[in-house]
Design a protein around this motif. Sequence first.
Motif, PDB file in Angstrom:
ATOM      1  N   GLU A   2     -57.942 -46.438   5.256  1.00 31.75           N
ATOM      2  CA  GLU A   2     -58.004 -47.762   4.651  1.00 31.75           C
ATOM      3  C   GLU A   2     -57.568 -47.693   3.195  1.00 31.75           C
ATOM      4  O   GLU A   2     -57.500 -46.623   2.597  1.00 31.75           O
ATOM      5  N   ILE A  34     -50.199 -46.870   0.491  1.00 33.33           N
ATOM      6  CA  ILE A  34     -50.381 -47.185   1.907  1.00 33.33           C
ATOM      7  C   ILE A  34     -49.418 -46.373   2.767  1.00 33.33           C
ATOM      8  O   ILE A  34     -49.793 -45.819   3.807  1.00 33.33           O
ATOM      9  N   ILE A  64     -43.887 -54.251   1.988  1.00 31.65           N
ATOM     10  CA  ILE A  64     -45.345 -54.243   2.070  1.00 31.65           C
ATOM     11  C   ILE A  64     -45.960 -54.997   0.894  1.00 31.65           C
ATOM     12  O   ILE A  64     -46.903 -55.787   1.054  1.00 31.65           O
ATOM     13  N   VAL A 102     -50.355 -52.191   9.293  1.00 31.75           N
ATOM     14  CA  VAL A 102     -51.244 -52.526   8.183  1.00 31.75           C
ATOM     15  C   VAL A 102     -51.900 -53.860   8.510  1.00 31.75           C
ATOM     16  O   VAL A 102     -51.223 -54.828   8.879  1.00 31.75           O
ATOM     17  N   ILE A 125     -55.122 -49.187   7.811  1.00 34.94           N
ATOM     18  CA  ILE A 125     -53.835 -48.525   8.043  1.00 34.94           C
ATOM     19  C   ILE A 125     -53.941 -47.682   9.312  1.00 34.94           C
ATOM     20  O   ILE A 125     -54.874 -46.890   9.460  1.00 34.94           O
ATOM     21  N   LEU A 153     -57.505 -53.073   3.202  1.00 36.72           N
ATOM     22  CA  LEU A 153     -56.388 -53.066   4.140  1.00 36.72           C
ATOM     23  C   LEU A 153     -56.541 -51.877   5.079  1.00 36.72           C
ATOM     24  O   LEU A 153     -56.695 -50.733   4.638  1.00 36.72           O
TER      25      LEU A 153
END
Length: 617
Positions: free
Chosen positions: A519, A578, A564, A544, A534, A532
Amino acid sequence: MADEVASAALSTGQKTVEVMLELIKMMAPLAKNLLEEIYHKSVDGINTVGGRIANAKAVGTVSNKGLVVEAQKANSPISTTSNFLARDAERVAEKAKEYKIPVVIVGNGDKRTIEFLDRDKGIIEQITNEIMQERLKGNPQSVKCFSVGANNVSSMKQLFEENGIEYQFIANKDGKISCIYPAECAEQVAVIKSDYKVAHTNVEMNCEITPNIPETETLKAIKSQIAQLESDLENTEARSKFYEEISADTSIDYPVYSEGNMERISEQMPEATRVAGKAFWEERGYTLSENAKGIEIIAPQVDDKGEPVLDDNGKQTFTSITVYDISETNAYEKSVNIKIAELQSDYDKEKMEVFSTSESKSVTVSDKISGKSVEITVDGKTRKNDVMKIMRDELGYSAVQSDIAANKLCYDIGLDKTRYFSSPTQTDNIDALKTNIRYASDDLTIRDIRYDAVNFRDGKETHLILQNGENAVGLTPAKMSKAEMKEMCVSQLGLSEYQAEKAVDKAVKIESQVRSQMEDRTVDKQGITRELSIERTSNNVFIVKSPDKTKVYDFSSINLEDKIANDFDIPKENARNIISKANNQSVLQNKIRNAVKKKSAPSPEKPKLSESKVMKR
């Protein structure tokens, strides 16, 4: 050393005062009382000096002096064992009181020395084991591990899955593999390991692998010699010749008997060649035959100390003992069987040499129990998985049995192990989140400790496996306090308090980093903090998610950071983070986690199984 000096000083001072006291006793009661007062003050002074010299705390069930006195009473030397943790040393003293044995605990700081009578060594070992069990039971260890051979991973995996126990495998850089499992399943795992051992023994004993090759003249000659030796086991003439040869062996120091005993031997067993007691034959590796009767002779009688026993007139007494001729032992059978084993080894080596040069390479695999057999062609294309399937289909072997038998085939006929074992199934089972984790900032005192991060199929917590030499321990930072983890590092890895603190700090750091891979906590351009999620779904794709949005991305996409950042209204720096987290995830771990979540989700049509039913399954 200081303690020994103190004890010596105490002993010398006491003896001096004690001699003076005895002299005064003969003089007058008044002088006696006076000197007794001097005695106590002198001893107290010596004890004070001794304590200062020793500069060490000595506690236990008795004092240093008391232990010496007990040693003299029991006629036993004093033994010492060091490097006990202070808290464990205190438990030793408590348990020693229960067992009513004298011990002295010496030393300051984290480590202590225990002094005890050599007579009580067995009890001290028992106390130590009890304390260790208490320590292990008290520690909230979440996971445990054991070593497993690389080629046995598949069969061990099968046993774990059949019994519904979670597991994970870690491959070390030296090729060794550890199987990680929940600590609460320790008893079940012990049964699994026992079952595997039984299966392995059965396959080794009952699965025969025979190369199919023409028998050469050399093989025929060796086989003929083996047949002759097997025949000689029932040949009376060959047996007699063996006894004559071994009797003439001057390198063996046979017992010598008196003329009277020789007559007794001749009367009871005229055909005897070499006679000795049972202990003599056993020292040479022989055992007595079931029908051995023995020969009665006489020998001087001695007491427990080896001294001669005399009668009332001071003459040596005699007693009857039993001795055995070599023909009453298994000496002949053992000699012949050794020769047969040597020839069989030569036969197997010659057969493998012929097999290695043969154009047609096939073997017959037979199972003694079922009587079934199958012919398998082995060449450069043969793989373990192929052989396992044949053994399951043709011999009716279980998955575990076929795995063990397939390994046996490889080793028995000397196949290329690299090619034979090269199969995805051998490595797919080994999937840790991170292995052999190192940081540049690691403290020098813990540089030899190996760290591996794993999780099980529930995916809820990350477990850290710490290995220090042959010792290993499992820590779960999300469930355990630092104090609990430190305690385990000290008691089970043998670390010092300082090392344990550094080791736990690193474990917490690793757990935090692994957890954050799934995350990302970020602040969008409006200043709102969001979580978020992942998830990497394949080699090239990851997802995501936010509470209101889900996006799928490809690692090879152009300007991926910008996409993103724009999709989720976050800075490019967070987008890069991310991508990095998605790239570090394990696809297999994610698939396992999702499959288990889906399977464990309650269904209105089919109620969720109870825990007891799940374990039975």
